[in-house]
Design a protein around this motif. Structure first.
Motif, PDB file in Angstrom:
ATOM      1  N   ARG A 191      80.536 -24.007 -26.975  1.00 18.98           N
ATOM      2  CA  ARG A 191      81.831 -25.105 -26.859  1.00 18.98           C
ATOM      3  C   ARG A 191      81.094 -26.550 -26.480  1.00 18.98           C
ATOM      4  O   ARG A 191      81.406 -27.343 -26.840  1.00 18.98           O
ATOM      5  CB  ARG A 191      82.542 -24.778 -25.895  1.00 18.98           C
ATOM      6  N   THR A 192      79.845 -26.308 -25.733  1.00 11.54           N
ATOM      7  CA  THR A 192      79.124 -27.322 -25.348  1.00 11.54           C
ATOM      8  C   THR A 192      78.583 -28.101 -26.666  1.00 11.54           C
ATOM      9  O   THR A 192      78.596 -29.319 -26.850  1.00 11.54           O
ATOM     10  CB  THR A 192      77.975 -27.172 -24.226  1.00 11.54           C
ATOM     11  N   PHE A 193      77.849 -27.322 -27.338  1.00  5.08           N
ATOM     12  CA  PHE A 193      77.368 -27.823 -28.649  1.00  5.08           C
ATOM     13  C   PHE A 193      78.501 -28.396 -29.465  1.00  5.08           C
ATOM     14  O   PHE A 193      78.414 -29.441 -30.093  1.00  5.08           O
ATOM     15  CB  PHE A 193      76.831 -26.705 -29.596  1.00  5.08           C
ATOM     16  N   LEU A 242      74.465 -33.954 -38.371  1.00  6.68           N
ATOM     17  CA  LEU A 242      75.133 -34.203 -37.149  1.00  6.68           C
ATOM     18  C   LEU A 242      75.092 -32.830 -36.427  1.00  6.68           C
ATOM     19  O   LEU A 242      75.089 -32.812 -35.293  1.00  6.68           O
ATOM     20  CB  LEU A 242      76.458 -34.564 -37.139  1.00  6.68           C
ATOM     21  N   VAL A 243      75.151 -31.614 -37.270  1.00  4.07           N
ATOM     22  CA  VAL A 243      75.124 -30.326 -36.894  1.00  4.07           C
ATOM     23  C   VAL A 243      73.794 -30.016 -36.061  1.00  4.07           C
ATOM     24  O   VAL A 243      73.619 -29.538 -34.908  1.00  4.07           O
ATOM     25  CB  VAL A 243      75.635 -29.231 -37.697  1.00  4.07           C
ATOM     26  N   GLN A 244      72.680 -30.437 -36.825  1.00  6.14           N
ATOM     27  CA  GLN A 244      71.439 -30.132 -36.360  1.00  6.14           C
ATOM     28  C   GLN A 244      71.195 -31.278 -35.343  1.00  6.14           C
ATOM     29  O   GLN A 244      70.151 -30.627 -34.233  1.00  6.14           O
ATOM     30  CB  GLN A 244      70.322 -30.663 -37.606  1.00  6.14           C
ATOM     31  N   LYS A 245      71.663 -32.384 -35.234  1.00  2.94           N
ATOM     32  CA  LYS A 245      71.527 -33.274 -34.013  1.00  2.94           C
ATOM     33  C   LYS A 245      72.105 -32.764 -32.889  1.00  2.94           C
ATOM     34  O   LYS A 245      71.401 -32.681 -31.717  1.00  2.94           O
ATOM     35  CB  LYS A 245      71.806 -34.573 -34.529  1.00  2.94           C
ATOM     36  N   SER A 246      73.222 -32.113 -32.989  1.00  6.83           N
ATOM     37  CA  SER A 246      74.101 -31.729 -31.999  1.00  6.83           C
ATOM     38  C   SER A 246      73.288 -30.473 -31.163  1.00  6.83           C
ATOM     39  O   SER A 246      73.162 -30.254 -30.128  1.00  6.83           O
ATOM     40  CB  SER A 246      75.249 -31.371 -32.185  1.00  6.83           C
ATOM     41  N   GLU A 278      70.527 -31.466 -29.326  1.00  3.66           N
ATOM     42  CA  GLU A 278      70.822 -32.277 -27.865  1.00  3.66           C
ATOM     43  C   GLU A 278      71.748 -31.641 -26.982  1.00  3.66           C
ATOM     44  O   GLU A 278      72.003 -31.897 -25.914  1.00  3.66           O
ATOM     45  CB  GLU A 278      71.880 -33.321 -28.265  1.00  3.66           C
ATOM     46  N   THR A 279      71.849 -30.128 -27.260  1.00  4.95           N
ATOM     47  CA  THR A 279      72.617 -29.245 -26.576  1.00  4.95           C
ATOM     48  C   THR A 279      71.580 -28.419 -25.625  1.00  4.95           C
ATOM     49  O   THR A 279      70.755 -27.587 -26.149  1.00  4.95           O
ATOM     50  CB  THR A 279      73.368 -28.052 -27.399  1.00  4.95           C
TER      51      THR A 279
END
Length: 609
Positions: free
Chosen positions: A339-341, A435-439, A442-443
């Motif tokens: 959920r954080t991701f 954006l998924v890969q970036k997120s 960043e998680t």
């Protein structure tokens, strides 16, 4: 002031309980910051006898060779009345009133750590003695320095002991109690030699001279005791311990203290300094000095503790939470991390984090530019219009308006929009994937668990691919709908336009002249441009609805559904944290517990003042 020594006692015990022995490690050490008195001496220097004289009890193991093989942190607590007793930290609920049993426990606990191999260990034994005959004081008894290894010990034992002793006394907060026998040349004293190496100015070294009563007849230790032979910052103190015969006869320590006082008071050489000689004076002087040192170190200690707590908390936060052991805990942990991701991904789309604006750029720049590159006017060239209308008429030319030709021209032109429409869907998919890969990167929590990171990434991209296919279907359907049903109102104007443009009674072949075909091409181009304007608005809406909005709503729904079917072992595989990180978190947690305990203890003393 007594509570200051008690404070350090508590902190030393906490250090040992939580694994801080002052050794070199990747963790900050509190032990090295605590003021302490380390007792240093060679074998047969009388080191054990000095400690027993200060305590007033016969409690240390004796024997040939190296007897002290682990540091003994000896904490003395003065009580007003009651029976004297000892307590070990490793046996917190057991009181030793029999000091012979206490001596045996020191030997046994040493063997538990080192085995019976006569090797040494830097892990300390903590012993607290409560007695009305002691001063509040803490001493660390270190293994005696030796020059040769005895049977059963490695050849490196001599250097190992020296290294251990040096590791304690080289710390700037360590007060050195250097024990030297008076009946040997001071120049050969092991204690003085190693003390001089780490404290060349003698600023934190106390010299203790033992066996004064065993010096050769006609000699004395006055020059040493008065600081002329070897000067230290603090005065030398002479002591007279029990002889081996006294030990064998179990002469009472209190009686031995009394005899020591009488010796200095009645000896012509030492009468003038008798008040500052003896084990009782040594204990009082060390207690007072230790209190003074502790008091001066408290502000710096508080600052160090607060700074270290902040650093440890920051590192613990970076390392993340520890892994749950039960199935529910593991499932909850995985879902919370996921959920954080998911929240980070949504923040990118909503503009809280960068990247979402690129999707708008697809609709505002990329898609319109792709439509312009279609060059409808080339498709509606004179030759192509003539070809399509003629083919559409078949064997019977049209009478008024070439409706089949119009339909074919419109449909064949509009169908080319499918390409830019598909490209827009693919472009948005690529941006969402980015954006998924970036997120994921960043998680922070996902960095702990490589397998979970890979599974979340895989699940998210799989969802995006499903959404892409649905979006492509819906978007192309918009184009197909425009191809499948033309806007009638637009073409109802055509008969009037035809009448204005020429006489319908002209030869049928005149209807294929250039002027007529240009008019047909122009009409179709106008209609196509009108449809393009519509699709330019509706296709982005379709893409946003099917991909962007859906990604925000249900990116990990399939993943969560699959999680619910997994067993504890399968969930555990997702949480495959690096063992080194797990161990680091445990170590940081223990060290943080130590520093918080120290902070609370120091604050309590400060408030008590």
């Amino acid at each position: 002031m007594e509570n200051l020594i008690s404070l350090v006692n508590k902190l030393q015990r906490a250090c040992t309980a939580l694994g801080d022995h002052g050794e070199e490690s990747a963790l900050p050490t509190l032990w090295d910051s605590l003021p302490a008195i380390a007792v240093v001496g060679g074998q047969s220097s009388g080191k054990s006898s000095v400690l027993e004289s200060i305590v007033g009890k016969d409690f240390l193991p004796r024997g040939a060779g190296i007897v002290t093989r682990r540091p003994l942190v000896l904490q003395l607590h003065r009580i007003d009345e009651g029976k004297e007793y000892g307590e070990f930290m490793h046996l917190p609920r057991k009181k030793f009133t029999d000091f012979a049993a206490l001596r045996q426990e020191i030997s046994d606990e040493t063997d538990r750590e080192t085995g019976r191999s006569k090797q040494i260990s830097s892990v300390p034994i903590h012993l607290s003695i409560y007695s009305p005959n002691v001063v509040n004081l803490t001493l660390i008894d270190l293994p005696g320095l030796t020059k040769v290894a005895v049977e059963g010990q490695s050849e490196s034992i001599v250097q190992d002991i020296e290294n251990m002793v040096r590791s304690f006394i080289e710390k700037p907060n360590c007060i050195i109690l250097a024990i030297s026998p008076a009946n040997q040349d001071l120049a050969t004293s092991d204690a003085i030699k190693i003390s001089r190496e780490v404290d060349p100015k003698g600023e934190r070294t106390f010299g203790v001279l033992t066996k004064i009563d065993l010096m050769d007849q006609g000699t004395n230790a006055v020059d040493i005791l008065e600081g002329r032979a070897y000067k230290l910052q603090f005065p030398w103190i002479g002591v007279v311990n029990r002889s081996q015969a006294d030990i064998n006869k179990s002469v009472d320590m209190i009686a031995a203290r009394r005899r020591e006082r009488e010796y200095f008071a009645t000896s012509p050489e030492y009468q003038h300094m008798a008040s500052r000689m003896g084990s009782e004076h040594l204990g009082k002087m060390l207690s007072k000095h230790l209190e003074t040192v502790i008091k001066s170190r408290i502000p710096g200690l508080q600052s160090l503790i607060n700074k270290t707590i902040a650093e440890l908390e920051a590192e613990l936060s970076r390392l993340g939470k520890s892994i749950a052991t039960d199935t529910g805990g593991k499932l909850y942990m995985i879902m919370e991390i996921s959920r954080t991701f998911d929240q980070i991904f949504k923040e990118h789309l909503d503009g809280v984090r960068p990247g979402g604006d690129k999707i708008y750029s697809v609709f505002d720049n990329q898609f319109p530019a792709a439509l312009k590159r279609l060059h409808f006017d080339k498709h509606l060239s004179m030759d192509n219009v003539r070809k399509i209308i003629t083919e559409a008429d078949g064997y019977q030319p049209h009478l008024i308006a070439p409706e089949p030709g119009y339909r074919r021209l419109v449909e064949s032109t509009l169908v080319t929009i499918r390409g830019p429409a598909e490209a827009a869907v693919d472009a948005v998919f690529s941006l969402l994937k980015e954006l998924v890969q970036k997120s994921v990167s960043e998680t922070a929590e996902l960095k702990q668990y490589p397998t979970l990171r890979a599974e979340v990434l895989k699940a998210a991209i799989s969802s995006l691919e499903r959404m892409k296919e649905e979006s492509k279907r819906a978007t192309l359907q918009l184009v197909d709908m425009e191809c499948g049903y033309l806007t009638v109102e637009f073409f109802r104007k055509l008969p009037q336009d035809v009448e204005k443009g020429g006489n319908p009674t002209h030869s049928i072949f005149d209807r294929y002249n250039d002027s007529y075909l240009r008019r047909v091409g122009s009409t179709v181009l106008s209609y196509v441009n009108m449809v393009c304007g519509t699709l330019r608005n509706s296709i982005p809406k379709s893409i946003v609805y099917c991909q962007v909005r859906e990604a925000k709503r249900s990116l990990l729904d399939h993943f969560f559904a699959e999680l619910g079917t997994k067993e504890s072992k399968q969930l555990g595989k997702l949480l495959d944290e690096d063992p080194a990180i797990m161990q680091r978190r445990i170590s940081i947690g223990k060290r943080l517990e130590l520093y918080r305990s120290a902070q609370a203890e120091i604050d309590a003393v400060s408030w008590a003042k």
